[in-house]
Write a protein that holds these residues in place. Structure first.
Motif, PDB file in Angstrom:
ATOM      1  N   PHE A  89      27.039 -10.227   5.519  1.00  0.00           N
ATOM      2  CA  PHE A  89      25.927  -9.317   5.807  1.00  0.00           C
ATOM      3  C   PHE A  89      26.453  -8.011   6.403  1.00  0.00           C
ATOM      4  CE2 PHE A  89      23.360  -7.938   9.501  1.00  0.00           C
ATOM      5  CZ  PHE A  89      22.419  -7.207   8.805  1.00  0.00           C
ATOM      6  N   MET A  90      27.409  -8.117   7.325  1.00  0.00           N
ATOM      7  CA  MET A  90      27.966  -6.921   7.959  1.00  0.00           C
ATOM      8  C   MET A  90      28.710  -6.054   6.939  1.00  0.00           C
ATOM      9  SD  MET A  90      29.095  -8.859  11.509  1.00  0.00           S
ATOM     10  CE  MET A  90      30.406  -7.759  11.908  1.00  0.00           C
ATOM     11  N   LEU A  91      29.443  -6.665   6.033  1.00  0.00           N
ATOM     12  CA  LEU A  91      30.168  -5.901   5.004  1.00  0.00           C
ATOM     13  C   LEU A  91      29.196  -5.180   4.064  1.00  0.00           C
ATOM     14  CD1 LEU A  91      33.064  -8.370   4.096  1.00  0.00           C
ATOM     15  CD2 LEU A  91      33.273  -6.125   5.182  1.00  0.00           C
ATOM     16  N   LEU A 109      26.372  -7.270  -3.028  1.00  0.00           N
ATOM     17  CA  LEU A 109      27.546  -7.137  -2.162  1.00  0.00           C
ATOM     18  C   LEU A 109      27.689  -8.344  -1.236  1.00  0.00           C
ATOM     19  CD1 LEU A 109      27.315  -3.348  -1.252  1.00  0.00           C
ATOM     20  CD2 LEU A 109      29.002  -4.437  -2.748  1.00  0.00           C
ATOM     21  N   PHE A 110      26.558  -8.834  -0.729  1.00  0.00           N
ATOM     22  CA  PHE A 110      26.572 -10.029   0.122  1.00  0.00           C
ATOM     23  C   PHE A 110      27.160 -11.212  -0.651  1.00  0.00           C
ATOM     24  CE2 PHE A 110      24.654 -14.003   1.502  1.00  0.00           C
ATOM     25  CZ  PHE A 110      24.824 -13.976   2.876  1.00  0.00           C
ATOM     26  N   PHE A 111      26.670 -11.422  -1.872  1.00  0.00           N
ATOM     27  CA  PHE A 111      27.138 -12.536  -2.704  1.00  0.00           C
ATOM     28  C   PHE A 111      28.637 -12.435  -2.977  1.00  0.00           C
ATOM     29  CE2 PHE A 111      28.127 -14.346  -6.857  1.00  0.00           C
ATOM     30  CZ  PHE A 111      27.652 -15.642  -6.704  1.00  0.00           C
ATOM     31  N   ILE A 112      29.091 -11.250  -3.362  1.00  0.00           N
ATOM     32  CA  ILE A 112      30.516 -11.049  -3.654  1.00  0.00           C
ATOM     33  C   ILE A 112      31.361 -11.245  -2.400  1.00  0.00           C
ATOM     34  CG2 ILE A 112      32.227  -9.299  -4.312  1.00  0.00           C
ATOM     35  CD1 ILE A 112      30.005  -8.221  -6.262  1.00  0.00           C
ATOM     36  N   ALA A 113      30.910 -10.672  -1.292  1.00  0.00           N
ATOM     37  CA  ALA A 113      31.674 -10.803  -0.050  1.00  0.00           C
ATOM     38  C   ALA A 113      31.740 -12.265   0.394  1.00  0.00           C
ATOM     39  CB  ALA A 113      31.056  -9.942   1.047  1.00  0.00           C
ATOM     40  N   TYR A 114      30.601 -12.941   0.364  1.00  0.00           N
ATOM     41  CA  TYR A 114      30.563 -14.319   0.846  1.00  0.00           C
ATOM     42  C   TYR A 114      31.375 -15.264  -0.044  1.00  0.00           C
ATOM     43  CZ  TYR A 114      28.831 -18.826   2.432  1.00  0.00           C
ATOM     44  OH  TYR A 114      28.749 -20.110   2.919  1.00  0.00           O
TER      45      TYR A 114
END
Length: 166
Positions: free
Chosen positions: A76-78, A48-53
């Motif tokens: 990180f927050m997401l 999720l971090f990778f996708i969000a970032y």
């Protein structure tokens, strides 16, 4: 809702425990369950971090009113929004089933430990990315190693402390 919960927790336990015979000589069942559930939640978190970032935030900073948040911290927050409840569920109903603490107390204690994990994540990400200039995703992965060790011992000995046999 209770039926769904029982079905989901039973299903997860069945799947996790099906692989345990391969690891039973290496570790006790509770440690294995923590590793399996924590591993799943960690992979989910990093994914999720990778996708969000990279895709949602496109490596950009985020402005929240007067506050500007760097892309890696916002990512990180997401990911945390998803992995906090999944982590609690897996810890309570799969890993640490024998406990002397009520669900409400556990949630409060779990939040305190997770808050410590958030601080560690934030500090390590700031050091690795902002100070050392490392790439965010590998930095998140290395950060996770330290945070997982802290989390396991905190959850086992504080949040989900087993009932004492007096």
């Amino acid at each position: 809702m209770q039926k769904l919960h029982k079905y989901i927790s039973h299903f997860i336990l069945s799947v996790v425990d099906w692989f345990y015979p391969m690891f039973q000589k290496l570790m006790p069942k509770q440690t294995y369950r923590y590793a399996a559930c924590g591993g799943f939640n960690t992979v989910l978190d990093i994914g999720l971090f990778f996708i969000a970032y990279n895709y949602i935030l496109d490596k950009s900073t985020v402005q929240l009113g007067n506050i500007i948040v760097s892309g890696h911290i916002a990512s990180f927050m997401l990911s945390f929004i998803v992995t906090f409840p999944t982590g609690f569920y897996l810890s309570r109903y799969v890993v640490f089933q024998e406990t002397s603490v009520t669900k409400r107390e556990q949630l409060g204690k779990y939040f305190l430990v997770v808050f410590g994990c958030i601080l560690l994540n934030y500090i390590f990400l700031k050091i690795f990315v902002d100070s050392f200039g490392w790439y965010p995703t590998p930095s998140k992965m290395l950060t996770t190693v330290f945070v997982v060790m802290f989390s396991y011992f905190s959850q086992k000995n504080f949040t989900f402390k087993a009932k004492s046999l007096k």
